[in-house]
Design a protein around this motif. Structure first.
Motif, PDB file in Angstrom:
ATOM      1  N   ILE A 107      33.656  22.695   7.305  1.00 44.37           N
ATOM      2  CA  ILE A 107      33.101  24.045   7.069  1.00 44.37           C
ATOM      3  C   ILE A 107      34.174  24.935   6.435  1.00 44.37           C
ATOM      4  O   ILE A 107      33.909  25.685   5.489  1.00 44.37           O
ATOM      5  CB  ILE A 107      32.585  24.659   8.394  1.00 44.37           C
ATOM      6  N   PHE A 108      35.394  24.841   6.954  1.00 46.59           N
ATOM      7  CA  PHE A 108      36.472  25.656   6.390  1.00 46.59           C
ATOM      8  C   PHE A 108      36.677  25.313   4.910  1.00 46.59           C
ATOM      9  O   PHE A 108      36.779  26.200   4.057  1.00 46.59           O
ATOM     10  CB  PHE A 108      37.782  25.476   7.178  1.00 46.59           C
ATOM     11  N   ASN A 109      36.713  24.017   4.612  1.00 41.68           N
ATOM     12  CA  ASN A 109      36.877  23.587   3.208  1.00 41.68           C
ATOM     13  C   ASN A 109      35.780  24.172   2.317  1.00 41.68           C
ATOM     14  O   ASN A 109      36.046  24.658   1.220  1.00 41.68           O
ATOM     15  CB  ASN A 109      36.779  22.058   3.109  1.00 41.68           C
ATOM     16  N   ALA A 110      34.537  24.091   2.801  1.00 42.44           N
ATOM     17  CA  ALA A 110      33.406  24.569   1.996  1.00 42.44           C
ATOM     18  C   ALA A 110      33.553  26.069   1.729  1.00 42.44           C
ATOM     19  O   ALA A 110      33.382  26.533   0.592  1.00 42.44           O
ATOM     20  CB  ALA A 110      32.088  24.270   2.712  1.00 42.44           C
ATOM     21  N   LEU A 111      33.896  26.820   2.783  1.00 39.49           N
ATOM     22  CA  LEU A 111      34.065  28.265   2.598  1.00 39.49           C
ATOM     23  C   LEU A 111      35.224  28.551   1.645  1.00 39.49           C
ATOM     24  O   LEU A 111      35.129  29.411   0.762  1.00 39.49           O
ATOM     25  CB  LEU A 111      34.340  28.941   3.946  1.00 39.49           C
ATOM     26  N   PHE A 112      36.300  27.801   1.815  1.00 37.03           N
ATOM     27  CA  PHE A 112      37.506  28.056   1.025  1.00 37.03           C
ATOM     28  C   PHE A 112      37.257  27.908  -0.472  1.00 37.03           C
ATOM     29  O   PHE A 112      37.805  28.649  -1.277  1.00 37.03           O
ATOM     30  CB  PHE A 112      38.638  27.122   1.481  1.00 37.03           C
ATOM     31  N   VAL A 113      36.428  26.917  -0.831  1.00 35.76           N
ATOM     32  CA  VAL A 113      36.191  26.715  -2.273  1.00 35.76           C
ATOM     33  C   VAL A 113      35.080  27.631  -2.808  1.00 35.76           C
ATOM     34  O   VAL A 113      34.947  27.772  -4.017  1.00 35.76           O
ATOM     35  CB  VAL A 113      35.875  25.236  -2.638  1.00 35.76           C
ATOM     36  N   LEU A 114      34.313  28.236  -1.903  1.00 32.75           N
ATOM     37  CA  LEU A 114      33.175  29.040  -2.371  1.00 32.75           C
ATOM     38  C   LEU A 114      33.442  30.544  -2.399  1.00 32.75           C
ATOM     39  O   LEU A 114      32.911  31.251  -3.251  1.00 32.75           O
ATOM     40  CB  LEU A 114      31.944  28.792  -1.485  1.00 32.75           C
ATOM     41  N   VAL A 115      34.202  31.051  -1.428  1.00 34.09           N
ATOM     42  CA  VAL A 115      34.278  32.521  -1.316  1.00 34.09           C
ATOM     43  C   VAL A 115      35.704  33.050  -1.414  1.00 34.09           C
ATOM     44  O   VAL A 115      36.677  32.334  -1.161  1.00 34.09           O
ATOM     45  CB  VAL A 115      33.629  33.040  -0.001  1.00 34.09           C
ATOM     46  N   GLU A 116      35.766  34.329  -1.784  1.00 33.77           N
ATOM     47  CA  GLU A 116      37.056  35.019  -1.889  1.00 33.77           C
ATOM     48  C   GLU A 116      36.833  36.500  -1.630  1.00 33.77           C
ATOM     49  O   GLU A 116      35.710  36.914  -1.323  1.00 33.77           O
ATOM     50  CB  GLU A 116      37.665  34.796  -3.278  1.00 33.77           C
ATOM     51  N   LYS A 117      37.901  37.275  -1.767  1.00 36.11           N
ATOM     52  CA  LYS A 117      37.840  38.727  -1.535  1.00 36.11           C
ATOM     53  C   LYS A 117      36.668  39.330  -2.307  1.00 36.11           C
ATOM     54  O   LYS A 117      36.466  38.997  -3.477  1.00 36.11           O
ATOM     55  CB  LYS A 117      39.154  39.352  -2.033  1.00 36.11           C
ATOM     56  N   GLY A 118      35.897  40.176  -1.662  1.00 36.18           N
ATOM     57  CA  GLY A 118      34.776  40.820  -2.336  1.00 36.18           C
ATOM     58  C   GLY A 118      33.444  40.129  -2.049  1.00 36.18           C
ATOM     59  O   GLY A 118      32.387  40.728  -2.200  1.00 36.18           O
ATOM     60  N   ASP A 119      33.492  38.866  -1.622  1.00 34.20           N
ATOM     61  CA  ASP A 119      32.246  38.138  -1.309  1.00 34.20           C
ATOM     62  C   ASP A 119      31.821  38.404   0.136  1.00 34.20           C
ATOM     63  O   ASP A 119      32.671  38.581   1.012  1.00 34.20           O
ATOM     64  CB  ASP A 119      32.439  36.628  -1.460  1.00 34.20           C
ATOM     65  N   GLU A 120      30.514  38.378   0.352  1.00 35.65           N
ATOM     66  CA  GLU A 120      29.993  38.512   1.714  1.00 35.65           C
ATOM     67  C   GLU A 120      29.344  37.195   2.155  1.00 35.65           C
ATOM     68  O   GLU A 120      28.678  36.522   1.358  1.00 35.65           O
ATOM     69  CB  GLU A 120      28.961  39.633   1.788  1.00 35.65           C
ATOM     70  N   VAL A 121      29.565  36.867   3.420  1.00 30.29           N
ATOM     71  CA  VAL A 121      28.982  35.652   3.998  1.00 30.29           C
ATOM     72  C   VAL A 121      28.067  36.062   5.145  1.00 30.29           C
ATOM     73  O   VAL A 121      28.496  36.767   6.072  1.00 30.29           O
ATOM     74  CB  VAL A 121      30.088  34.698   4.510  1.00 30.29           C
ATOM     75  N   LEU A 122      26.819  35.665   5.079  1.00 34.78           N
ATOM     76  CA  LEU A 122      25.848  36.023   6.126  1.00 34.78           C
ATOM     77  C   LEU A 122      25.928  35.040   7.281  1.00 34.78           C
ATOM     78  O   LEU A 122      25.911  33.819   7.075  1.00 34.78           O
ATOM     79  CB  LEU A 122      24.431  36.025   5.548  1.00 34.78           C
ATOM     80  N   ILE A 123      25.992  35.603   8.494  1.00 35.30           N
ATOM     81  CA  ILE A 123      26.091  34.774   9.696  1.00 35.30           C
ATOM     82  C   ILE A 123      25.086  35.293  10.728  1.00 35.30           C
ATOM     83  O   ILE A 123      25.258  36.392  11.263  1.00 35.30           O
ATOM     84  CB  ILE A 123      27.523  34.852  10.300  1.00 35.30           C
ATOM     85  N   PRO A 124      24.013  34.532  10.989  1.00 27.80           N
ATOM     86  CA  PRO A 124      23.095  34.958  12.051  1.00 27.80           C
ATOM     87  C   PRO A 124      23.853  35.042  13.386  1.00 27.80           C
ATOM     88  O   PRO A 124      24.707  34.206  13.668  1.00 27.80           O
ATOM     89  CB  PRO A 124      22.032  33.855  12.082  1.00 27.80           C
ATOM     90  N   SER A 125      23.543  36.072  14.158  1.00 24.93           N
ATOM     91  CA  SER A 125      24.238  36.301  15.429  1.00 24.93           C
ATOM     92  C   SER A 125      23.242  36.225  16.574  1.00 24.93           C
ATOM     93  O   SER A 125      22.152  36.772  16.450  1.00 24.93           O
ATOM     94  CB  SER A 125      24.895  37.686  15.344  1.00 24.93           C
ATOM     95  N   PRO A 126      23.568  35.551  17.699  1.00 27.78           N
ATOM     96  CA  PRO A 126      24.843  34.975  18.091  1.00 27.78           C
ATOM     97  C   PRO A 126      25.265  33.793  17.198  1.00 27.78           C
ATOM     98  O   PRO A 126      24.422  33.064  16.678  1.00 27.78           O
ATOM     99  CB  PRO A 126      24.588  34.462  19.510  1.00 27.78           C
ATOM    100  N   TYR A 127      26.594  33.673  17.062  1.00 25.30           N
ATOM    101  CA  TYR A 127      27.151  32.694  16.134  1.00 25.30           C
ATOM    102  C   TYR A 127      28.245  31.886  16.818  1.00 25.30           C
ATOM    103  O   TYR A 127      28.815  32.304  17.825  1.00 25.30           O
ATOM    104  CB  TYR A 127      27.766  33.421  14.925  1.00 25.30           C
TER     105      TYR A 127
END
Ligand SMILES: Cc1ncc(COP(=O)(O)O)c(C=O)c1O
Length: 393
Positions: A107-127
Motif C-alpha cells: 500500500i505504501f509503494n502504491a501511494l508513493f508512486v501515485l501521490v505527492e504534495k497537493g493531492d488528496e487521498v480519500l479514506i472512509p472513516s473508521p479507517y
C-alpha cells in the motif's frame, strides 16, 4: 507543532500510535505474571500450516537464500496471477504483479508512486491506522469520509461524491474492513466504481481480509467490473491474514502496467526483493487448496457469533455485527469515558485489553479483536460486565 530541525518535517507530521500505548502496557502486565485477556490482536491466532513451513525449510536446505528479482520470483508471480483469476476474476500478467514485504509495504509503494504534495487521498472513516500516516509520509493530504454505524460503517455514494474535489487523486477502499468488519456488496462497489471512473480517481483496493468473510458471502474485487475501473485500480492482497503468515511479510499488488513499472522502480531502489524463503513458502500456500483458510474462517465465524451475542447484551455498548475480518467495532457512548480512558482503565482495573477507537478516528468506540479462543472471549467479556457493574459506569 514544534518543529525539530534534526528530523525531516515530513516525519514530524506522523502521529504516535494510541494502539501501541495499550498493547505495550498489556505486554508489560503479562510479563509481570498478570492474567491479561487481550482483544487487541491484529493477526490470526492460528499457526502457519506445516506444509507452508516445509516449503520454507526446503528453500533453506536447497540454498535458495540469495537475492531474487526485485518484484518476486516467476513461480510466485504466476501463482498470484492464477489466484487473481480464480478468486477475483482479474486478469493480470506477471509483469503487472509486484510482491513486497507485506500488504502494508504494498500500500505504501502504491501511494508513493501515485501521490505527492497537493493531492488528496480519500479514506472512509473508521479507517485502518496506517492509511492516513502513509498519505502524510507521501506529503499528500488525507481527507476522511465519515460513515455511520447506522449504515454499518459503509460510505454511501453521496458521501463519496461530497468528498471529491479537484485535488482528489486516490480512494482507499478496504473490504472486509479493519476495524469494523464491514463488507461492501457488489452493487455498492459497482456504484463506487462508476463514480471513480467518471471522476478519474484511482482506487487502492485493500483486500487483505478477503478470505475472512461470513454468512456465505463472497468477496468481490472492484477492479473486476470493467476495463475502465481496472485501469484505475491497484488491487492489494497478501498472505498475512489468509494463511496466518503475518511474520513472513509477503504482500502483493496487481496493477495497471505503468503503475506496476513505477512501483518496481521504487522497490528496486528502496527494499529490493521480499525474503527469498518466504516467497517459496507463499508459492506453496497459494498453490494449495483453500482448506486452511476455510477452516480458519469457520472458526472466526463461530467466535463472531459468540462475541456479538455477549457484547450486545451489555446495555452500555452499541454493537454492529461484523460480516468479515476478525474485529467488532463497538460503541461505548453509554460510558462517560473517551476511548483511551476506557481502554486504559479496563486494562488497569479488569486486566482486559481493547484498542481505543480514537486510533481509527472514532473516539466513542473501541475495537475488539476475536483472534483469540472462545474461552478467552468468555472470560474477557465476563470481566468487563463485572467491572461495569462494580464501578456503576
Ligand atoms: C486493513 C489492513 N491492511 C493491511 C494490513 C497489513 O498487512 P501485512 O501484515 O500483510 O502488511 C493490515 C494488517 O493489520 C490491515 O489490517
Amino acid at each position: 507543532m514544534k518543529i525539530d530541525t534534526r528530523l525531516a518535517e515530513r516525519l514530524q507530521k506522523i502521529n504516535p500510535s494510541a494502539t501501541l500505548a495499550i498493547t505495550s502496557k498489556a505486554k508489560k502486565l503479562r510479563s509481570e505474571g498478570k492474567d491479561v485477556v487481550t482483544f487487541a490482536a491484529g493477526e490470526p491466532d492460528f499457526d502457519t500450516p506445516d506444509f507452508i513451513k516445509d516449503a520454507a525449510y526446503e528453500a533453506i536446505k536447497c540454498g535458495f537464500t540469495k537475492y531474487t528479482p526485485t518484484t518476486g520470483i516467476p513461480d510466485l508471480k504466476n501463482a498470484i496471477c492464477d489466484k487473481f483469476k480464480k478468486d477475483n476474476g482479474l486478469v493480470y500478467v506477471p509483469s503487472q504483479v509486484i510482491v513486497s514485504c507485506g500488504a502494508k509495504h504494498s500500500i505504501f509503494n502504491a501511494l508513493f508512486v501515485l501521490v505527492e504534495k497537493g493531492d488528496e487521498v480519500l479514506i472512509p472513516s473508521p479507517y485502518w491506522v496506517s492509511y492516513p500516516e502513509m498519505v502524510n509520509l507521501c506529503e499528500a493530504t488525507p481527507r476522511f469520509i465519515k460513515t455511520s454505524a447506522r449504515n454499518r460503517f459503509k460510505m454511501t455514494t453521496a458521501d463519496l461524491e461530497r468528498a471529491i474535489t479537484a485535488k482528489t487523486k486516490v480512494l482507499i477502499l478496504n473490504s472486509p474492513s479493519n476495524p469494523t468488519g464491514c463488507v461492501y456488496t457488489k452493487e455498492e462497489l459497482e456504484a463506487i466504481a462508476k463514480i471513480c471512473v467518471a471522476k478519474r480517481i484511482f482506487v487502492i483496493a485493500d483486500e487483505i481480509y478477503e478470505k475472512i468473510i461470513f454468512d456465505g458471502q463472497r468477496h468481490v474485487s472492484i477492479a473486476s467490473f470493467s476495463k475502465e475501473i481496472y485501469d484505475l485500480t491497484i488491487t492489494v492482497n497478501g498472505l498475512s491474514k489468509s494463511h496466518s503468515m503475518t511474520g513472513w511479510r509477503i504482500g502483493y499488488v496487481g496493477a495497471p502496467q505503468d503503475i506496476a513499472d513505477a512501483i518496481s522502480k521504487f522497490q528496486d531502489h528502496s527494499t529490493s526483493n521480499p525474503t527469498s524463503i518466504a516467497q517459496k513458502a507463499a508459492v506453496a500456500a497459494l498453490r494449495a487448496p483453500d482448506d486452511f483458510c476455510v477452516r480458519m474462517c469457520a472458526e472466526f465465524e463461530k467466535r463472531r457469533d459468540y462475541i456479538v451475542k455477549r457484547l450486545s447484551s451489555i446495555k452500555q455498548f452499541n454493537v454492529v455485527r461484523p460480516e468479515g475480518a476478525f474485529y467488532v467495532f463497538c460503541g461505548i457512548k453509554g460510558i462517560k469515558l473517551d476511548s483511551l480512558q476506557f481502554a486504559v482503565r479496563l486494562l488497569d482495573e479488569a486486566l482486559v485489553a481493547v484498542i481505543p477507537g480514537v486510533s481509527f478516528g472514532w473516539d466513542e468506540f473501541v475495537r475488539f479483536s476475536f483472534a483469540t479462543n472462545i474461552e478467552q472471549i468468555e472470560k474477557g467479556v465476563t470481566r468487563i460486565e463485572e467491572w461495569l457493574q462494580k464501578n456503576n459506569i
